[in-house]
Scaffold this motif. Sequence first.
Motif, PDB file in Angstrom:
ATOM      1  N   ARG A 254       5.523  16.895  59.133  1.00  0.00           N
ATOM      2  CA  ARG A 254       6.285  17.718  60.082  1.00  0.00           C
ATOM      3  C   ARG A 254       5.702  19.135  60.145  1.00  0.00           C
ATOM      4  O   ARG A 254       5.630  19.735  61.229  1.00  0.00           O
ATOM      5  N   THR A 255       5.278  19.650  59.012  1.00  0.00           N
ATOM      6  CA  THR A 255       4.645  20.972  59.003  1.00  0.00           C
ATOM      7  C   THR A 255       3.342  20.951  59.787  1.00  0.00           C
ATOM      8  O   THR A 255       3.049  21.872  60.562  1.00  0.00           O
ATOM      9  N   LEU A 256       2.551  19.890  59.605  1.00  0.00           N
ATOM     10  CA  LEU A 256       1.294  19.747  60.345  1.00  0.00           C
ATOM     11  C   LEU A 256       1.550  19.669  61.854  1.00  0.00           C
ATOM     12  O   LEU A 256       0.819  20.273  62.656  1.00  0.00           O
ATOM     13  N   ALA A 257       2.583  18.934  62.251  1.00  0.00           N
ATOM     14  CA  ALA A 257       2.888  18.786  63.672  1.00  0.00           C
ATOM     15  C   ALA A 257       3.323  20.118  64.286  1.00  0.00           C
ATOM     16  O   ALA A 257       2.930  20.455  65.411  1.00  0.00           O
ATOM     17  N   ALA A 258       4.124  20.879  63.556  1.00  0.00           N
ATOM     18  CA  ALA A 258       4.554  22.185  64.061  1.00  0.00           C
ATOM     19  C   ALA A 258       3.367  23.131  64.185  1.00  0.00           C
ATOM     20  O   ALA A 258       3.257  23.889  65.161  1.00  0.00           O
ATOM     21  N   GLU A 259       2.481  23.095  63.203  1.00  0.00           N
ATOM     22  CA  GLU A 259       1.300  23.937  63.256  1.00  0.00           C
ATOM     23  C   GLU A 259       0.393  23.537  64.422  1.00  0.00           C
ATOM     24  O   GLU A 259      -0.132  24.402  65.145  1.00  0.00           O
ATOM     25  N   LEU A 260       0.207  22.228  64.625  1.00  0.00           N
ATOM     26  CA  LEU A 260      -0.609  21.760  65.742  1.00  0.00           C
ATOM     27  C   LEU A 260      -0.012  22.216  67.065  1.00  0.00           C
ATOM     28  O   LEU A 260      -0.729  22.705  67.950  1.00  0.00           O
ATOM     29  N   GLN A 261       1.282  22.073  67.210  1.00  0.00           N
ATOM     30  CA  GLN A 261       1.944  22.513  68.440  1.00  0.00           C
ATOM     31  C   GLN A 261       1.695  23.993  68.690  1.00  0.00           C
ATOM     32  O   GLN A 261       1.370  24.409  69.814  1.00  0.00           O
ATOM     33  N   ASN A 263      -0.816  25.845  67.619  1.00  0.00           N
ATOM     34  CA  ASN A 263      -2.221  26.091  67.954  1.00  0.00           C
ATOM     35  C   ASN A 263      -2.568  25.604  69.359  1.00  0.00           C
ATOM     36  O   ASN A 263      -3.382  26.226  70.050  1.00  0.00           O
ATOM     37  N   ILE A 264      -1.945  24.518  69.786  1.00  0.00           N
ATOM     38  CA  ILE A 264      -2.170  24.049  71.161  1.00  0.00           C
ATOM     39  C   ILE A 264      -1.576  25.042  72.152  1.00  0.00           C
ATOM     40  O   ILE A 264      -2.152  25.288  73.229  1.00  0.00           O
ATOM     41  N   ARG A 265      -0.464  25.643  71.822  1.00  0.00           N
ATOM     42  CA  ARG A 265       0.101  26.679  72.697  1.00  0.00           C
ATOM     43  C   ARG A 265      -0.845  27.869  72.811  1.00  0.00           C
ATOM     44  O   ARG A 265      -1.043  28.419  73.903  1.00  0.00           O
ATOM     45  N   LYS A 266      -1.445  28.263  71.696  1.00  0.00           N
ATOM     46  CA  LYS A 266      -2.427  29.350  71.735  1.00  0.00           C
ATOM     47  C   LYS A 266      -3.626  28.964  72.587  1.00  0.00           C
ATOM     48  O   LYS A 266      -4.130  29.768  73.388  1.00  0.00           O
ATOM     49  N   LEU A 267      -4.087  27.734  72.428  1.00  0.00           N
ATOM     50  CA  LEU A 267      -5.225  27.254  73.214  1.00  0.00           C
ATOM     51  C   LEU A 267      -4.888  27.220  74.697  1.00  0.00           C
ATOM     52  O   LEU A 267      -5.698  27.628  75.547  1.00  0.00           O
ATOM     53  N   ASP A 268      -3.691  26.747  75.017  1.00  0.00           N
ATOM     54  CA  ASP A 268      -3.270  26.661  76.417  1.00  0.00           C
ATOM     55  C   ASP A 268      -3.276  28.034  77.069  1.00  0.00           C
ATOM     56  O   ASP A 268      -3.661  28.180  78.236  1.00  0.00           O
TER      57      ASP A 268
END
Length: 405
Positions: A254-261, A263-268
């Motif tokens: 769950r921590t990995l998924a929140a972090e990925l989300q 980072n994808i927001r930053k990328l977007d």
Amino acid sequence: MLRTDLPRFLTGVGLAVLLAPSVAAAASGPAPVRNGVSQVAIVLTGENGGTCALDHASAKAGPVTFTVTNRTATAITEVELQSNNRILGEKENLAPGLPPVAFTLTLGGGAYRVYCPGAKQDLVAFTVTGKPAPAPRGDAAELLKEGTKGYAGYVTGVADAMLVAVDNLKAAIDAGNLAEARRLYPLARPFYERIESDVDGFVLPGFDVKDNAGNLDYLIDMRASNLDPKVGWHGFHAIERDLFGTGEITDGTRTLAAELQGNIRKLDALVKTLDYQPEDLANGAADLLEEVQGSKISGEEEAFGHFDLVDFAGNVEGAQQAFAFLEPGMRKIDPELAARVSDAFAKVRSMLDAYRDASVPGGYRLYTAELKASDGAKLSRGIQALQEPLSRIAEKVATAGGGKE
């Protein structure tokens, strides 16, 4: 992904491919017009191996709205409108039972196709009647510059759709729904593979370029084979390990998924600030094919889930779109080379189609050790045949008056 900033020449005629007949009988005559906009309905179902049906196979030139409803098709998650190998508009993340979604494009007369990957018959002919859109005009440098603008719209759309897909994946992980998370993981992955070459080198503010803790590509896409022990494992493949390797969703997942989300927001947000030069597109296309050779055909990319062919297809689509936006300019610079590259892309896509499997999330066969042993060399040769002519594009466009100052 709805993109309204595409250049006008992208809606032209002259689709240089054979168009498949409609998968279902569409009503005769052009689509009805409401408030000056033609209305076309696309319905996806899981019947007969997956169907993608248009209620009308033609429309009058001008604004056209495509409204997409996924009734029961679990294997079809996106719909694209294409012309001259360019994706003009699309909708992604189309889960069954969700409300209809729509995109609107202004189209000139000519031949188009609706592409529904995962459908038993995935190409549907669509005709626009009336005045054709203007043909590309200007010298090579002008056409190349216009192409970079269109490509920027493509990248923005992919990033937007990736954020939605990662949001869905995180929700399943947060709920502890392992089966749903396993289904959604390969639906989120290919977005990154389409634009990976545009992300390379993104460093977050406050970090040194050599510090992987601030390298977005590392944080989003690092594999087990090349980890930085100081930073640890993050991103898609750490989640893949939990979902398909250990087979358990933990608090760490769950921590990995929140972090990925995050980072994808930053990328977007970052991709919306980018400007491209023509050689950036050409070099990026070449880089994506090198990714295929380096980590997809070897089976290294998806070591736990074995969705390497899904990633393979994502890399190829991203490379093809980069080239397609350069193609009008390249047709003026070196028409023979442009034709060779276009034909080579068609052969690779045809090769990939042989591995489609609508029963597998992501739409392609799992890349098992057995499949790698039997088909890896063939897949590599197919990419090599494309790499050679494509590698010559960057130098051509950089010296056409469209390169960096």
